[in-house]
Design a protein around this motif. Structure first.
Motif, PDB file in Angstrom:
ATOM      1  N   VAL A   3       0.931  -1.340  -0.247  1.00  0.00           N
ATOM      2  CA  VAL A   3      -0.046   0.201   0.103  1.00  0.00           C
ATOM      3  C   VAL A   3       0.722   1.834   0.034  1.00  0.00           C
ATOM      4  O   VAL A   3       0.976   2.283  -0.534  1.00  0.00           O
ATOM      5  N   HIS A   4       1.974   1.645   0.592  1.00  0.00           N
ATOM      6  CA  HIS A   4       3.341   2.312   1.198  1.00  0.00           C
ATOM      7  C   HIS A   4       3.523   2.383  -0.563  1.00  0.00           C
ATOM      8  O   HIS A   4       3.164   4.051  -0.948  1.00  0.00           O
ATOM      9  N   GLU A   5       3.911   1.613  -1.434  1.00  0.00           N
ATOM     10  CA  GLU A   5       4.462   1.321  -2.429  1.00  0.00           C
ATOM     11  C   GLU A   5       3.632   2.201  -3.759  1.00  0.00           C
ATOM     12  O   GLU A   5       3.705   2.820  -4.631  1.00  0.00           O
ATOM     13  N   TYR A   6       2.341   1.730  -3.642  1.00  0.00           N
ATOM     14  CA  TYR A   6       1.321   2.655  -4.684  1.00  0.00           C
ATOM     15  C   TYR A   6       0.941   3.680  -4.080  1.00  0.00           C
ATOM     16  O   TYR A   6       1.405   4.296  -5.035  1.00  0.00           O
ATOM     17  N   SER A   7       0.842   4.075  -2.942  1.00  0.00           N
ATOM     18  CA  SER A   7       0.765   5.683  -3.076  1.00  0.00           C
ATOM     19  C   SER A   7       2.235   6.563  -3.353  1.00  0.00           C
ATOM     20  O   SER A   7       1.487   7.498  -3.531  1.00  0.00           O
ATOM     21  N   ILE A   8       3.370   6.475  -3.153  1.00  0.00           N
ATOM     22  CA  ILE A   8       3.966   7.103  -3.842  1.00  0.00           C
ATOM     23  C   ILE A   8       4.236   7.233  -5.073  1.00  0.00           C
ATOM     24  O   ILE A   8       4.610   7.700  -5.544  1.00  0.00           O
ATOM     25  N   VAL A   9       3.691   5.919  -5.608  1.00  0.00           N
ATOM     26  CA  VAL A   9       3.908   5.603  -7.558  1.00  0.00           C
ATOM     27  C   VAL A   9       2.334   6.728  -7.595  1.00  0.00           C
ATOM     28  O   VAL A   9       2.330   7.069  -8.489  1.00  0.00           O
ATOM     29  N   GLN A  10       1.121   6.868  -6.912  1.00  0.00           N
ATOM     30  CA  GLN A  10       0.218   7.145  -7.501  1.00  0.00           C
ATOM     31  C   GLN A  10       0.700   9.466  -7.841  1.00  0.00           C
ATOM     32  O   GLN A  10       0.889  10.103  -8.102  1.00  0.00           O
ATOM     33  N   GLU A  11       1.221   9.551  -6.214  1.00  0.00           N
ATOM     34  CA  GLU A  11       2.062  10.837  -6.407  1.00  0.00           C
ATOM     35  C   GLU A  11       3.078  11.224  -7.326  1.00  0.00           C
ATOM     36  O   GLU A  11       2.864  12.149  -7.940  1.00  0.00           O
ATOM     37  N   LEU A  12       4.277  10.218  -7.644  1.00  0.00           N
ATOM     38  CA  LEU A  12       5.188   9.878  -8.051  1.00  0.00           C
ATOM     39  C   LEU A  12       4.471  10.048  -9.711  1.00  0.00           C
ATOM     40  O   LEU A  12       5.030  11.102 -10.685  1.00  0.00           O
ATOM     41  N   LEU A  13       3.224   9.172  -9.817  1.00  0.00           N
ATOM     42  CA  LEU A  13       2.853   9.746 -11.642  1.00  0.00           C
ATOM     43  C   LEU A  13       2.314  11.530 -11.698  1.00  0.00           C
ATOM     44  O   LEU A  13       2.002  11.953 -12.524  1.00  0.00           O
ATOM     45  N   SER A  14       1.231  11.524 -10.680  1.00  0.00           N
ATOM     46  CA  SER A  14       0.934  12.700 -10.812  1.00  0.00           C
ATOM     47  C   SER A  14       1.648  14.201 -10.568  1.00  0.00           C
ATOM     48  O   SER A  14       2.189  14.727 -11.438  1.00  0.00           O
ATOM     49  N   VAL A  15       3.032  13.756 -10.039  1.00  0.00           N
ATOM     50  CA  VAL A  15       4.335  15.049 -10.202  1.00  0.00           C
ATOM     51  C   VAL A  15       4.821  14.891 -11.790  1.00  0.00           C
ATOM     52  O   VAL A  15       4.974  16.046 -12.295  1.00  0.00           O
ATOM     53  N   ALA A  16       4.846  14.019 -12.337  1.00  0.00           N
ATOM     54  CA  ALA A  16       5.408  13.238 -13.740  1.00  0.00           C
ATOM     55  C   ALA A  16       4.012  14.437 -14.603  1.00  0.00           C
ATOM     56  O   ALA A  16       4.821  14.669 -15.312  1.00  0.00           O
ATOM     57  N   ALA A  17       2.917  13.831 -14.056  1.00  0.00           N
ATOM     58  CA  ALA A  17       1.599  15.051 -15.016  1.00  0.00           C
ATOM     59  C   ALA A  17       2.487  16.219 -15.068  1.00  0.00           C
ATOM     60  O   ALA A  17       1.935  16.575 -16.242  1.00  0.00           O
ATOM     61  N   VAL A  18       2.140  16.370 -14.351  1.00  0.00           N
ATOM     62  CA  VAL A  18       1.905  18.180 -13.867  1.00  0.00           C
ATOM     63  C   VAL A  18       3.816  19.159 -14.609  1.00  0.00           C
ATOM     64  O   VAL A  18       3.415  19.942 -15.153  1.00  0.00           O
ATOM     65  N   GLU A  19       4.622  18.733 -13.991  1.00  0.00           N
ATOM     66  CA  GLU A  19       5.394  18.505 -14.759  1.00  0.00           C
ATOM     67  C   GLU A  19       5.782  18.312 -15.987  1.00  0.00           C
ATOM     68  O   GLU A  19       6.571  19.321 -17.697  1.00  0.00           O
ATOM     69  N   ALA A  20       5.508  17.612 -16.952  1.00  0.00           N
ATOM     70  CA  ALA A  20       4.845  17.341 -18.289  1.00  0.00           C
ATOM     71  C   ALA A  20       4.457  18.440 -18.746  1.00  0.00           C
ATOM     72  O   ALA A  20       4.484  18.911 -20.131  1.00  0.00           O
ATOM     73  N   ARG A  21       2.957  18.096 -17.982  1.00  0.00           N
ATOM     74  CA  ARG A  21       2.455  19.957 -18.681  1.00  0.00           C
ATOM     75  C   ARG A  21       3.265  20.932 -18.710  1.00  0.00           C
ATOM     76  O   ARG A  21       2.841  22.089 -19.948  1.00  0.00           O
ATOM     77  N   ARG A  22       3.662  21.542 -17.549  1.00  0.00           N
ATOM     78  CA  ARG A  22       4.045  22.652 -17.592  1.00  0.00           C
ATOM     79  C   ARG A  22       5.817  22.531 -18.731  1.00  0.00           C
ATOM     80  O   ARG A  22       5.507  23.896 -19.200  1.00  0.00           O
ATOM     81  N   ALA A  23       5.936  21.362 -19.115  1.00  0.00           N
ATOM     82  CA  ALA A  23       7.097  21.844 -20.312  1.00  0.00           C
ATOM     83  C   ALA A  23       6.816  21.178 -21.513  1.00  0.00           C
ATOM     84  O   ALA A  23       7.458  21.831 -22.702  1.00  0.00           O
TER      85      ALA A  23
END
Length: 98
Positions: A3-23
């Protein structure tokens, strides 16, 4: 899957999406994560969670690379600097505490 790893990956994907949009990017080809060895995360579970969660995101075809980093300690007795492994804080040179 942890569960811990799952939530970390969810946050990682969310941040990646934000940064991709910004770029102005439409996809991400790779993510490089540095994770402290004392965080007690299972890298295999992180990779499994990434494989399951990345579809239909900007990271759908991305590779996840994980680098382990270590805490650096300094021995109070001999001043030797060393990486802490497996929660062992004793100095590998003289056996003293950090």
């Amino acid at each position: 899957m942890g569960v811990h790893e799952y939530s970390i990956v969810q946050e990682l994907l969310s941040v990646a999406a934000v940064e991709a949009r910004r770029a102005g990017a439409v996809r991400v080809t790779g993510l490089h994560c540095r994770i402290g060895a004392l965080r007690q995360l299972d890298h295999r579970l992180l990779l499994e969670a990434f494989e399951l969660l990345r579809s239909e995101t900007v990271c759908a075809e991305a590779e996840l690379r994980i680098e382990t980093t270590f805490v650096t300690a300094c021995c109070g007795r001999c001043q030797h600097e060393y990486a802490v492994h497996d929660w062992n804080w004793d100095c590998p040179r003289c056996g003293g505490p950090c």
